[in-house]
Structures are given as structure tokens and as C-alpha cells.
Design a protein around this motif. Structure first.
Motif, PDB file in Angstrom:
ATOM      1  N   ARG A 121      33.105  42.191  33.670  1.00 30.19           N
ATOM      2  CA  ARG A 121      33.296  42.370  35.259  1.00 30.19           C
ATOM      3  C   ARG A 121      34.089  43.400  35.303  1.00 30.19           C
ATOM      4  O   ARG A 121      35.233  43.654  34.454  1.00 30.19           O
ATOM      5  CB  ARG A 121      33.936  40.947  35.881  1.00 30.19           C
ATOM      6  CG  ARG A 121      33.134  39.566  35.599  1.00 30.19           C
ATOM      7  CD  ARG A 121      31.494  39.773  36.257  1.00 30.19           C
ATOM      8  NE  ARG A 121      31.020  38.352  36.141  1.00 30.19           N
ATOM      9  CZ  ARG A 121      30.116  38.161  35.346  1.00 30.19           C
ATOM     10  NH1 ARG A 121      29.755  38.958  34.476  1.00 30.19           N
ATOM     11  NH2 ARG A 121      29.500  36.912  34.954  1.00 30.19           N
ATOM     12  N   PRO A 122      34.114  44.087  36.458  1.00 27.24           N
ATOM     13  CA  PRO A 122      35.103  45.189  36.526  1.00 27.24           C
ATOM     14  C   PRO A 122      36.339  45.015  36.438  1.00 27.24           C
ATOM     15  O   PRO A 122      36.976  46.018  35.918  1.00 27.24           O
ATOM     16  CB  PRO A 122      34.579  45.762  38.024  1.00 27.24           C
ATOM     17  CG  PRO A 122      33.140  45.346  38.232  1.00 27.24           C
ATOM     18  CD  PRO A 122      33.152  43.789  37.616  1.00 27.24           C
ATOM     19  N   SER A 123      36.890  43.976  36.698  1.00 25.51           N
ATOM     20  CA  SER A 123      38.289  43.514  36.732  1.00 25.51           C
ATOM     21  C   SER A 123      38.833  42.652  35.723  1.00 25.51           C
ATOM     22  O   SER A 123      39.804  42.214  35.464  1.00 25.51           O
ATOM     23  CB  SER A 123      38.828  42.952  38.002  1.00 25.51           C
ATOM     24  OG  SER A 123      38.019  41.832  38.302  1.00 25.51           O
ATOM     25  N   ASN A 124      37.690  42.381  34.581  1.00 26.94           N
ATOM     26  CA  ASN A 124      38.359  41.236  33.463  1.00 26.94           C
ATOM     27  C   ASN A 124      38.666  41.933  32.490  1.00 26.94           C
ATOM     28  O   ASN A 124      38.943  41.171  31.349  1.00 26.94           O
ATOM     29  CB  ASN A 124      37.295  40.076  33.453  1.00 26.94           C
ATOM     30  CG  ASN A 124      35.959  40.596  32.772  1.00 26.94           C
ATOM     31  OD1 ASN A 124      35.701  41.320  32.450  1.00 26.94           O
ATOM     32  ND2 ASN A 124      35.431  39.384  32.724  1.00 26.94           N
ATOM     33  N   GLY A 125      38.607  43.128  32.222  1.00 25.76           N
ATOM     34  CA  GLY A 125      38.864  43.862  30.820  1.00 25.76           C
ATOM     35  C   GLY A 125      37.797  43.371  29.766  1.00 25.76           C
ATOM     36  O   GLY A 125      38.032  43.968  28.460  1.00 25.76           O
ATOM     37  N   ARG A 126      36.757  42.832  29.920  1.00 23.74           N
ATOM     38  CA  ARG A 126      36.227  42.528  28.878  1.00 23.74           C
ATOM     39  C   ARG A 126      34.780  43.658  28.821  1.00 23.74           C
ATOM     40  O   ARG A 126      34.389  44.319  29.929  1.00 23.74           O
ATOM     41  CB  ARG A 126      35.111  41.221  29.031  1.00 23.74           C
ATOM     42  CG  ARG A 126      36.164  40.102  29.037  1.00 23.74           C
ATOM     43  CD  ARG A 126      35.186  38.616  29.150  1.00 23.74           C
ATOM     44  NE  ARG A 126      36.093  37.556  29.124  1.00 23.74           N
ATOM     45  CZ  ARG A 126      35.757  36.387  29.715  1.00 23.74           C
ATOM     46  NH1 ARG A 126      34.249  36.189  30.020  1.00 23.74           N
ATOM     47  NH2 ARG A 126      36.721  35.636  29.640  1.00 23.74           N
ATOM     48  N   PRO A 127      34.479  44.126  27.560  1.00 19.79           N
ATOM     49  CA  PRO A 127      33.707  45.168  27.485  1.00 19.79           C
ATOM     50  C   PRO A 127      32.294  44.889  27.667  1.00 19.79           C
ATOM     51  O   PRO A 127      31.868  43.641  27.676  1.00 19.79           O
ATOM     52  CB  PRO A 127      33.899  45.515  25.943  1.00 19.79           C
ATOM     53  CG  PRO A 127      34.182  44.150  25.082  1.00 19.79           C
ATOM     54  CD  PRO A 127      35.063  43.793  26.068  1.00 19.79           C
ATOM     55  N   VAL A 128      31.349  45.766  28.312  1.00 22.13           N
ATOM     56  CA  VAL A 128      30.124  45.617  28.449  1.00 22.13           C
ATOM     57  C   VAL A 128      29.408  45.835  27.031  1.00 22.13           C
ATOM     58  O   VAL A 128      29.373  46.614  26.600  1.00 22.13           O
ATOM     59  CB  VAL A 128      29.682  46.890  29.446  1.00 22.13           C
ATOM     60  CG1 VAL A 128      27.936  46.906  29.409  1.00 22.13           C
ATOM     61  CG2 VAL A 128      30.277  46.887  30.553  1.00 22.13           C
ATOM     62  N   THR A 129      28.655  44.372  26.944  1.00 20.96           N
ATOM     63  CA  THR A 129      27.968  44.330  25.384  1.00 20.96           C
ATOM     64  C   THR A 129      26.694  44.034  25.587  1.00 20.96           C
ATOM     65  O   THR A 129      25.833  44.505  24.648  1.00 20.96           O
ATOM     66  CB  THR A 129      28.737  43.152  24.759  1.00 20.96           C
ATOM     67  OG1 THR A 129      28.517  42.008  25.523  1.00 20.96           O
ATOM     68  CG2 THR A 129      30.079  43.347  24.411  1.00 20.96           C
ATOM     69  N   GLY A 130      26.233  43.585  26.882  1.00 21.48           N
ATOM     70  CA  GLY A 130      24.782  43.178  26.870  1.00 21.48           C
ATOM     71  C   GLY A 130      24.536  41.753  26.070  1.00 21.48           C
ATOM     72  O   GLY A 130      23.166  41.594  25.941  1.00 21.48           O
TER      73      GLY A 130
END
Length: 170
Positions: A121-130
Motif C-alpha cells: 500500500r502507498p503508506s505501509n512500506g511493503r514493496p510491490v511484488t505482485g
């Protein structure tokens, strides 16, 4: 929410055995774009659709979409749903929202996955992995049912044209 197993044939050229329909908006660069090698290697049909109203959000309209498709060299069609009827048909409420259809032989396309790309999510710091969509793709491509829990997409609401909000929205 559109039920898993729904039969709705996407209109795609060529011989594809699976198809992704991604409802998105112009300011979201998704992993779908960065996975073009994987997508083309496996013969997946992909269509991205923006349903945001250009009346209220001109930055999500066709001109910006064309610039974005060129800038990121989208290997798939990026369509504009001006009437928002496609978004309503899929009961979409936010972007990005992913629909993965599988095709078995001569049977119509069948919805196998509807949900989020991953837990970022834009604010949770998790990378976009799909990860979530990729796991669903792996299941479909190997002929297995998608058994992992399908999490609803969370993102920006579709920007409905004034007076065009669907009954399920709100």
C-alpha cells in the motif's frame, strides 16, 4: 463482488488461454507493467482499463493514459471506459483491481481470481511484488484451482462521473 467461476469471455485477439483484466488509473504503475516478459512468455492476454471520470479527474483521461502507455512501453492495450459501464459490469470499486480469467479448451473464459496485486500500500512500506496475482497466475497456468484466499483490492476509489455512481458503491 463478481463471483469466482463467472463465465464472461474477454474479447482478445490471438490464442490466449488466460487473461488479466486490470482496472487501474493513470498514476498507478503496477507490477503488471513490469512483468511483461512473464506475461508474453506464458501467452497471457492482458487489458488495462481506466474507468475514472475525465470530467472530474482529467489527469486520468485518455491523453494522460496515452502518455503513460508510451512512457512505460505497455505491451498490452490500455483502454478508457468513458461510460464506466465496464467497471460496473465487473462491479469494480477501486484501482488497481485484478480479474484473472482462465480458459479450458473450447469452454468460455471463467473467472479464477479477483483481488489485489499484493499486500503493498502507498503508506505501509511493503514493496510491490505482485505476489497474490502471481500466485493465482501460477495456479491457473499449471491447471490448478486458485486456493489461496483472495483478498479484495484496496486502493483509490474509482472516480465516478457525477450521477453515475453504481448502486453497489458507497
Amino acid at each position: 463482488m463478481v463471483p469466482i467461476g463467472l463465465r464472461r469471455p474477454p474479447r482478445l485477439a490471438g490464442h490466449v488461454h488466460s487473461a488479466i483484466i486490470a482496472l487501474r488509473c493513470s498514476h498507478q504503475v503496477s507490477a503488471c507493467c513490469s512483468r511483461s516478459e512473464y506475461i508474453s512468455k506464458h501467452g497471457l492476454g492482458v487489458v488495462a482499463i481506466s474507468a475514472n471520470s475525465a470530467l472530474t479527474h482529467p489527469q486520468d483521461g485518455p491523453y494522460k493514459m496515452a502518455e503513460e502507455a508510451k512512457q512505460f512501453n505497455f505491451p498490452f492495450p490500455y483502454l478508457y471506459d468513458e461510460t464506466q459501464e465496464v467497471a460496473k459490469a465487473y462491479q469494480a470499486a477501486c484501482t488497481p483491481d485484478f480479474f484473472l480469467f482462465k480458459k479450458d479448451g473450447r469452454r468460455p473464459f471463467e473467472l479464477a481470481y479477483h483481488g489485489q496485486l499484493d499486500d503493498s500500500r502507498p503508506s505501509n512500506g511493503r514493496p510491490v511484488t505482485g505476489k497474490d496475482l502471481r500466485n493465482a497466475l501460477d495456479c491457473v497456468l499449471s491447471g490448478r484451482a486458485v486456493t489461496a484466499p483472495q483478498k479484495r483490492s484496496i486502493g483509490c476509489n474509482i472516480k465516478w462521473a457525477p450521477g453515475n455512481e453504481p448502486d453497489y458503491f458507497g
